[in-house]
Design a protein around this motif. Sequence first.
Motif, PDB file in Angstrom:
ATOM      1  N   PHE A 176      13.087   1.431   1.281  1.00 36.17           N
ATOM      2  CA  PHE A 176      12.337   0.514   1.226  1.00 36.17           C
ATOM      3  C   PHE A 176      10.754   0.865   1.903  1.00 36.17           C
ATOM      4  N   LEU A 177      10.043   1.693   1.323  1.00 38.61           N
ATOM      5  CA  LEU A 177       9.134   2.085   2.419  1.00 38.61           C
ATOM      6  C   LEU A 177       8.227   2.806   0.417  1.00 38.61           C
ATOM      7  N   SER A 178       9.028   2.945  -0.243  1.00 37.46           N
ATOM      8  CA  SER A 178       8.213   4.352  -1.526  1.00 37.46           C
ATOM      9  C   SER A 178       7.350   3.377  -1.785  1.00 37.46           C
ATOM     10  N   GLU A 179       5.926   4.302  -1.867  1.00 38.08           N
ATOM     11  CA  GLU A 179       4.927   4.034  -2.749  1.00 38.08           C
ATOM     12  C   GLU A 179       4.751   3.479  -3.414  1.00 38.08           C
ATOM     13  N   ARG A 180       5.639   2.289  -4.829  1.00 39.48           N
ATOM     14  CA  ARG A 180       5.718   1.320  -5.366  1.00 39.48           C
ATOM     15  C   ARG A 180       5.944   0.540  -4.358  1.00 39.48           C
ATOM     16  N   SER A 181       6.824  -0.032  -3.406  1.00 42.95           N
ATOM     17  CA  SER A 181       7.197  -1.059  -3.106  1.00 42.95           C
ATOM     18  C   SER A 181       5.890  -1.189  -1.701  1.00 42.95           C
ATOM     19  N   LEU A 182       5.007  -0.142  -1.469  1.00 43.30           N
ATOM     20  CA  LEU A 182       4.033  -0.611  -0.566  1.00 43.30           C
ATOM     21  C   LEU A 182       3.043  -0.787  -1.280  1.00 43.30           C
ATOM     22  N   MET A 183       2.954  -0.153  -2.995  1.00 42.84           N
ATOM     23  CA  MET A 183       1.754  -0.887  -3.609  1.00 42.84           C
ATOM     24  C   MET A 183       1.542  -2.428  -4.122  1.00 42.84           C
ATOM     25  N   ARG A 184       2.947  -2.654  -4.337  1.00 46.85           N
ATOM     26  CA  ARG A 184       3.528  -4.440  -4.340  1.00 46.85           C
ATOM     27  C   ARG A 184       3.111  -4.945  -2.831  1.00 46.85           C
ATOM     28  N   GLU A 185       3.169  -5.023  -1.561  1.00 49.93           N
ATOM     29  CA  GLU A 185       2.908  -5.045  -0.591  1.00 49.93           C
ATOM     30  C   GLU A 185       1.815  -5.609  -0.313  1.00 49.93           C
ATOM     31  N   ALA A 186       0.833  -4.163  -0.536  1.00 48.78           N
ATOM     32  CA  ALA A 186      -0.144  -4.124  -0.441  1.00 48.78           C
ATOM     33  C   ALA A 186      -1.180  -5.677  -1.290  1.00 48.78           C
ATOM     34  N   ALA A 187      -0.287  -5.469  -2.197  1.00 46.91           N
ATOM     35  CA  ALA A 187      -0.798  -6.980  -3.050  1.00 46.91           C
ATOM     36  C   ALA A 187      -1.069  -8.210  -3.257  1.00 46.91           C
ATOM     37  N   THR A 188      -0.059  -8.122  -1.858  1.00 43.73           N
ATOM     38  CA  THR A 188      -0.194  -9.780  -1.222  1.00 43.73           C
ATOM     39  C   THR A 188      -0.163 -10.023   0.166  1.00 43.73           C
ATOM     40  N   LEU A 189      -1.236  -9.075   0.864  1.00 44.29           N
ATOM     41  CA  LEU A 189      -1.875  -9.267   2.214  1.00 44.29           C
ATOM     42  C   LEU A 189      -1.967 -10.485   2.069  1.00 44.29           C
ATOM     43  N   ASP A 190      -2.849 -11.851   2.788  1.00 45.85           N
ATOM     44  CA  ASP A 190      -3.530 -12.543   3.238  1.00 45.85           C
ATOM     45  C   ASP A 190      -4.492 -11.681   4.162  1.00 45.85           C
ATOM     46  N   PRO A 191      -6.081 -12.519   3.791  1.00 43.81           N
ATOM     47  CA  PRO A 191      -7.181 -12.333   4.230  1.00 43.81           C
ATOM     48  C   PRO A 191      -6.710 -12.999   6.066  1.00 43.81           C
ATOM     49  N   PRO A 192      -7.732 -11.854   6.966  1.00 37.23           N
ATOM     50  CA  PRO A 192      -8.564 -11.320   6.636  1.00 37.23           C
ATOM     51  C   PRO A 192      -8.189  -9.728   6.026  1.00 37.23           C
ATOM     52  N   TYR A 193      -6.717  -9.011   5.893  1.00 37.35           N
ATOM     53  CA  TYR A 193      -6.991  -8.125   5.041  1.00 37.35           C
ATOM     54  C   TYR A 193      -6.907  -7.913   4.519  1.00 37.35           C
ATOM     55  N   LEU A 194      -7.439  -6.482   3.275  1.00 33.76           N
ATOM     56  CA  LEU A 194      -7.930  -6.788   2.003  1.00 33.76           C
ATOM     57  C   LEU A 194      -6.023  -6.232   1.336  1.00 33.76           C
ATOM     58  N   ARG A 195      -7.211  -7.621  -0.277  1.00 32.53           N
ATOM     59  CA  ARG A 195      -5.486  -7.465  -0.887  1.00 32.53           C
ATOM     60  C   ARG A 195      -5.341  -6.369  -2.382  1.00 32.53           C
ATOM     61  N   PRO A 212     -14.012 -13.259 -11.574  1.00 37.72           N
ATOM     62  CA  PRO A 212     -15.215 -14.381 -11.483  1.00 37.72           C
ATOM     63  C   PRO A 212     -16.073 -14.215 -10.415  1.00 37.72           C
ATOM     64  N   ARG A 213     -17.782 -14.100 -10.162  1.00 39.70           N
ATOM     65  CA  ARG A 213     -18.557 -14.053  -9.045  1.00 39.70           C
ATOM     66  C   ARG A 213     -18.349 -14.557  -8.423  1.00 39.70           C
ATOM     67  N   ALA A 214     -18.065 -16.790  -9.305  1.00 40.16           N
ATOM     68  CA  ALA A 214     -17.529 -17.712  -8.050  1.00 40.16           C
ATOM     69  C   ALA A 214     -16.733 -17.576  -7.121  1.00 40.16           C
ATOM     70  N   ASN A 215     -15.675 -16.986  -7.001  1.00 41.43           N
ATOM     71  CA  ASN A 215     -14.939 -16.083  -5.619  1.00 41.43           C
ATOM     72  C   ASN A 215     -15.285 -15.285  -4.980  1.00 41.43           C
ATOM     73  N   ARG A 216     -16.415 -14.585  -4.731  1.00 40.49           N
ATOM     74  CA  ARG A 216     -17.276 -13.061  -3.690  1.00 40.49           C
ATOM     75  C   ARG A 216     -17.641 -14.555  -2.934  1.00 40.49           C
ATOM     76  N   THR A 217     -17.292 -13.972  -1.627  1.00 39.94           N
ATOM     77  CA  THR A 217     -18.038 -14.480   0.039  1.00 39.94           C
ATOM     78  C   THR A 217     -18.398 -14.072   0.613  1.00 39.94           C
ATOM     79  N   MET A 218     -17.990 -14.590   2.245  1.00 39.03           N
ATOM     80  CA  MET A 218     -18.037 -13.263   3.079  1.00 39.03           C
ATOM     81  C   MET A 218     -17.577 -12.771   3.487  1.00 39.03           C
ATOM     82  N   PRO A 219     -17.481 -11.311   3.766  1.00 41.50           N
ATOM     83  CA  PRO A 219     -16.559 -10.160   3.382  1.00 41.50           C
ATOM     84  C   PRO A 219     -16.217  -9.887   5.311  1.00 41.50           C
ATOM     85  N   TYR A 220     -14.832  -9.715   5.253  1.00 38.28           N
ATOM     86  CA  TYR A 220     -14.324  -9.916   6.657  1.00 38.28           C
ATOM     87  C   TYR A 220     -15.022  -7.883   7.316  1.00 38.28           C
TER      88      TYR A 220
END
Length: 522
Positions: free
Chosen positions: A323-342, A240-248
Motif C-alpha cells: 500500500f506504500l508503493s511509489e504509484r500509490s504515494l503519487m496518487r495520494e500526494a495528488a489529492t492532498l488539500d491545502p496547506p499541503y502541496l498537491r 490558469p493564472r486566475a488560480n494563483r493565490t498567496m502561497p502557504y
Amino acid sequence: MVDREPDSLPEAELAQRLRSLRVQQEWSQADLAEHINNIGYGLRWHQTTVAKIEAGQRPIGLNEAAALAEVFDITGAELLMPLGARRARAAKLRAREQQLDDSGDDLDLQLAELAEQQAVARHRVQKIREERVQVLHEIETSATALRHLTEQYENTQQRLQDLSRELDQGLTELINAEKAAEQLRERLAFQQAEIEQVRAHSVKLDSKDDVDEIVVEPQIEETASGNFLSDASSGVNSEPRANRTMPYGKKDLPYPYNQDLVGIVTRIKGVRESTRAALVNSLKVASYLKAGVNLVEQNLGPSPSSSISSADSRYAYWSGFQFLSERSLMREAATLDPPYLRQKGVGPYRSTWASHDDYLSDLLAFQFHAINYAPKYGTEMGSRGHLLSTADSLVEAVKRSAYHELQAILRMPQFRLQLIVSATADLNDGIHNSIANNYAAALEPWMRIYESTLAARGLRLRNGVTMRQFVDMLAAITEGFAIRQLGDPNAGILGEPESNLAGMAILGIIDAYTEPIVKSGN
C-alpha cells in the motif's frame, strides 16, 4: 619652761570673741538670742542672756557653744580657738592665698599660650574648610564629567549593539539569499535532468496513463489552492493564472508537520548540506510525508481498507508495504488539500529522494518519532496514571487502565505499522533505531507513572529488579495481548474493564515483583 597658748579661750576672751562674731553678722543681741532659740538645741535665750555672756557675767555651756558655732557657721574649734592660734592660722591662710595667686599667674600665662594656640588652630581650621570647599567643587566637577563620559559610553555601546544586530541581520539575509540561490540552482539542475529523462523515456512509453505517471513539471509553484502552476510554455500541467493565490508556508501546517524535522528525515537528496537541511523542512517534504501517513492510516487503521491493485505490486519495495508503493504515494500526494502541496507526477518526488527505500526510511522515522504521539493519548495516559495513584482499589485501577491502554494501542496505526516493520527490520538497520526511539518515547512517561504509583501505594520493587525492567515487562505483556486481539478478535482477550486478561496479567507481575515498604519500628 616655755609658756604655750591654752587650747581654749578664757571666759573674758570668749565673751569678746562672741561679741566680735555677732557684730560681723550685724546682729543685735536680740537677733542672736532669736537665732539660738531657733537652731534646735532646746535653748531659751533672751537679749539679757547675750548681754550677760558678752559682759563676762555668765559662762557658756558646751551645748550653748555648739549652738553658737552652728549659728555662726564655724566649727567648735574655731569658736574656742585662742587669738594667737587664730592669727597663726590666718597667716597660713594668707600664705596659701599668695601661693594660689602665684599659681593663678602661671595659669594665666598658660591660658594665654593656649589662647594663642587656639587662634592658630582656628586659622588652620578655616584654611582646611576653604580647601575642603575647593576639593568638593573639584569632585563635583569630576563627577559631572564622569556622568557625561558614562552617557557617551552607554550611547556608544547601544550604537555598537544596534550595528551588531544590523550586521547579524544582514549576514542572515545574505546567508538566506545564498541558500535560496543554491536551492534554485539545484532545483533547476534537477528539473533539467528530469526533463532530459522524460524526453529519453517518452518515446518508450505505450500509453498516455504511463506518461502521466512520470511526467515532470518544471518551475513548480506552491499555491493556497494546493495546485501547481508551471510555465505555460512548457505545456505540462499548466494552471490558469486566475488560480494563483498567496502561497502557504510550513507554519500553516498542522502538528506535527510544522515541527523541525532535521535529524528525523535524513535521506533527502542534495549535493550541499545546506540544501538538504532547507529541503527537510520544506512544504514539499511535509506533503509527501502526509501522503504516506494517510496511506498508513487508511490501510493500518482500526478498520483497514485494502485498495492495492495488482499493477502496484511491481513497485513494492518492502514486504508488507504494497500500500506504500511509489504509484500509490503519487496518487495520494495528488489529492492532498491545502496547506499541503498537491504534488503531481513523480518529478518532484524523485528530485527529493534518491530511491523509494530512502523515502520509506524517512517516513518510518517520522511515524515512530515522539512528535507523532497524539496529544489525546498523552492526556489519556495522564488520566490513567492519576487513576492508578489515587483510586480506592489498586486492583480495579490496574484492570481499567489496562483495558483502556489496550484499546488505545489497537487504535494506533503506528502499532500495526511497527508489527510489519519488526518482521522486516533485518532488511534495513535504520529501522532498528526508529523502533528503539519509538519505545523510548512511549515508555519514559510510563516509568514516571509507575514510580509515582508504587510510592503512593506504599510499594517498592524487589531487590534485583529495576524500574526499566519492570516497565519493559508490563509493556511486553500489553503489546502481546494487543497482537493476540488483532489476530484473533473473537478470543475474548479484550473483555470488559473489570475482567480483561491484560489487567489480570499485569496484576500478577505487580504482585510478583513488588513488596510493601516496611517502616522502621514496625
